[in-house]
Scaffold this motif. Structure first.
Motif, mmCIF file in Angstrom:
data_model
loop_
_atom_site.group_PDB
_atom_site.id
_atom_site.type_symbol
_atom_site.label_atom_id
_atom_site.label_comp_id
_atom_site.label_asym_id
_atom_site.label_seq_id
_atom_site.Cartn_x
_atom_site.Cartn_y
_atom_site.Cartn_z
ATOM 1 N N VAL A 68 1.016 -1.154 0.041
ATOM 2 C CA VAL A 68 -0.027 -0.053 0.114
ATOM 3 C C VAL A 68 0.919 1.281 0.098
ATOM 4 N N PHE A 69 2.090 1.301 0.902
ATOM 5 C CA PHE A 69 2.770 2.675 1.105
ATOM 6 C C PHE A 69 3.479 2.469 -0.396
ATOM 7 N N PHE A 70 4.002 1.425 -0.718
ATOM 8 C CA PHE A 70 4.720 1.450 -1.858
ATOM 9 C C PHE A 70 3.880 2.063 -3.088
ATOM 10 N N ALA A 71 2.610 1.525 -3.540
ATOM 11 C CA ALA A 71 1.772 2.013 -4.422
ATOM 12 C C ALA A 71 1.588 3.628 -4.109
ATOM 13 N N ILE A 72 1.155 4.093 -2.958
ATOM 14 C CA ILE A 72 0.845 5.375 -2.684
ATOM 15 C C ILE A 72 2.222 6.473 -3.138
ATOM 16 N N GLY A 73 3.518 5.913 -2.842
ATOM 17 C CA GLY A 73 4.546 6.793 -3.216
ATOM 18 C C GLY A 73 4.748 6.734 -4.685
ATOM 19 N N GLY A 74 4.346 5.507 -5.385
ATOM 20 C CA GLY A 74 4.440 5.765 -7.009
ATOM 21 C C GLY A 74 3.339 6.571 -7.316
ATOM 22 N N TYR A 75 1.887 6.471 -6.817
ATOM 23 C CA TYR A 75 1.082 7.255 -7.418
ATOM 24 C C TYR A 75 1.167 8.852 -7.175
ATOM 25 N N ALA A 76 2.069 8.935 -6.213
ATOM 26 C CA ALA A 76 2.054 10.513 -6.100
ATOM 27 C C ALA A 76 3.052 11.156 -7.042
ATOM 28 N N LEU A 77 4.259 10.481 -7.201
ATOM 29 C CA LEU A 77 5.005 10.823 -8.541
ATOM 30 C C LEU A 77 4.203 10.724 -9.811
ATOM 31 N N ALA A 78 3.469 9.697 -10.099
ATOM 32 C CA ALA A 78 2.971 9.418 -11.122
ATOM 33 C C ALA A 78 1.766 10.640 -11.558
ATOM 34 N N MET A 79 1.457 11.119 -10.629
ATOM 35 C CA MET A 79 0.342 12.194 -10.727
ATOM 36 C C MET A 79 0.950 13.395 -11.296
ATOM 37 N N HIS A 80 2.212 13.548 -10.559
ATOM 38 C CA HIS A 80 2.835 14.809 -11.113
ATOM 39 C C HIS A 80 3.210 14.713 -12.769
ATOM 40 N N LEU A 81 3.702 13.445 -12.891
ATOM 41 C CA LEU A 81 4.124 13.142 -14.376
ATOM 42 C C LEU A 81 3.078 13.163 -15.268
ATOM 43 N N LYS A 82 1.896 12.857 -14.727
ATOM 44 C CA LYS A 82 0.542 12.859 -15.929
ATOM 45 C C LYS A 82 0.375 14.326 -16.236
ATOM 46 N N LEU A 83 0.601 15.080 -15.099
ATOM 47 C CA LEU A 83 0.201 16.564 -15.444
ATOM 48 C C LEU A 83 1.356 17.218 -16.289
ATOM 49 N N GLN A 84 2.410 16.680 -16.408
ATOM 50 C CA GLN A 84 3.310 17.303 -17.182
ATOM 51 C C GLN A 84 3.523 17.229 -18.808
ATOM 52 N N ILE A 85 2.414 16.077 -19.058
ATOM 53 C CA ILE A 85 1.962 15.956 -20.588
ATOM 54 C C ILE A 85 1.233 17.134 -21.174
ATOM 55 N N PRO A 86 1.866 17.586 -22.063
ATOM 56 C CA PRO A 86 1.313 18.958 -22.855
ATOM 57 C C PRO A 86 -0.246 18.644 -23.180
#
Length: 380
Positions: A68-86
């Protein structure tokens, strides 16, 4: 005594530094890009394994829900990366939201436009969740197998919750197709090499943190909680705060591992919250050796590389090999590889070369004929 400890710390720091330099400077020239990326992902997993060793090996808290903690850390960074897509001409939202009819960016996504916030969220959100969960459990003195069952139940809850959020986080499909970070292409070879180096540096830092925590008075308190918590309470200590703290630190480490793993695999999904994955983390530590730290890293690399090799060479029966390996470790090497080496392995290796066993007292005393004669009389 203090001088001896300082020398041991310096020696261990030198070994860790040398290994880090080898991984950064030499290994990339030897391994192909695919294997180097694989090594980077496994080193990220080793950070989570260190957290498991901290709470299980030293504190006696067997968590079956660290995915759970592993996935939440991954989602936290992934959400930022998704918002960097033009953004496209028709939408400012991540592409999957358009498929489900979402017209406005959800409120909890908005802070992840900021990289500093996202970087802190990778550590703080899993850490705070671990602290809250730990406090609720430990204040009621729940431990042992009941604690393990509760963490496993929490995994099921979070897995089902994330799976059902199709509109908000793409549900079972997870977040993928990352494009850029600070203007650099995520999948570019040089960018992936930077992620690889960052993984090594974070692994070295978390190893140093765990070594520091498990040394001195705090480390002895953790071992006391593991070995006899009731006696520790009678000695005037309240172990609840220590257990909450170490569980939160372990959760934060799992979050870091999840973020580094995500950028090197290109995807994060609720699959990381699967019960089997959380159990695998425990297996890595068991194979390497509990309460050794280095064993957690070694076990993670051995098990995952072995899993990768066997699945490639024997795709139909590789699970049988993996199961046999775990059975051998549990029955023959209950202390793990590093634990066996520390306790019995050195003497057994020396005996193969017909050398005397290593002794901690004066060798001349151990080999004195009169002492040996008295020892034989006592044994008889």
């Amino acid at each position: 005594m203090q001088n001896t400890h300082q020398k041991a710390w310096i020696k261990e720091a030198a070994i860790v530094g040398a290994i880090a330099l080898i991984l950064i400077l030499l290994i990339p020239g030897i391994l192909p890009d695919v294997r180097l990326n694989q090594l980077g992902r496994f080193l990220a997993l080793a950070i989570a394994a260190l957290g498991i060793d901290l709470i299980w090996g030293y504190t006696g808290l067997l968590s079956l829900g660290h995915g759970v903690f592993f996935a939440i850390g991954g989602y936290a960074l992934a959400m930022h990366l998704k918002l960097q897509i033009p953004p496209t001409a028709s939408s400012q939202l991540p592409e999957f939201m358009n498929l489900y009819g979402v017209t406005e960016l959800p409120w909890f996504w908005q802070p992840f436009n900021s990289f500093p916030f996202s970087a802190l969220a990778v550590i703080l959100i899993p850490g705070l969740l671990g602290a809250i969960l730990g406090y609720l459990v430990f204040r009621n003195r729940i431990r042992g197998v009941y604690f393990s069952i509760l963490t496993q139940a929490a995994t099921i809850v979070f897995f089902n919750f994330f799976n059902g959020q199709q509109k908000l986080i793409n549900g079972t499909n997870g977040l993928t197709d990352f494009k850029t970070l600070f203007g650099a292409t995520i999948n570019d070879r040089d960018t992936q090499y930077i992620f690889y180096i960052l993984t090594i540096l974070f692994l070295a830092a978390t190893y140093a943190l765990c070594r520091w925590l498990t040394s001195g008075r705090f480390g002895r308190l953790l071992i006391a909680i593991r070995d006899d918590e009731i006696r520790l309470r009678f000695s005037g200590y309240n172990p609840t705060g220590f257990k909450v703290l170490v569980f939160a630190i372990s959760a934060g480490m799992a979050g870091i591992a999840g973020a580094l793993y995500t950028v090197q695999t290109g995807i994060i999904s609720p699959k990381a919250m699967d019960i089997a994955f959380s159990i695998e983390m425990v297996i890595w530590v068991a194979v390497g050796g509990r309460a050794t730290l280095s064993g957690a890293v070694l076990g993670t690399l051995l098990v995952n590389f072995g899993k990768s090799f066997l699945s490639e060479q024997f795709p139909e029966v590789w699970l049988f090999f993996q199961g046999a390996l775990f059975l051998i470790v549990v029955t023959v090497l209950p202390d793990g590889l590093v634990g066996w080496l520390q306790k019995q392995g050195i003497d057994q290796i020396r005996s193969l070369f017909r050398k005397p066993k290593y002794v901690s007292t004066y060798p001349s005393l151990e080999q004195d004929p009169e002492v040996l004669h008295e020892k034989e009389e006592i044994e008889q």
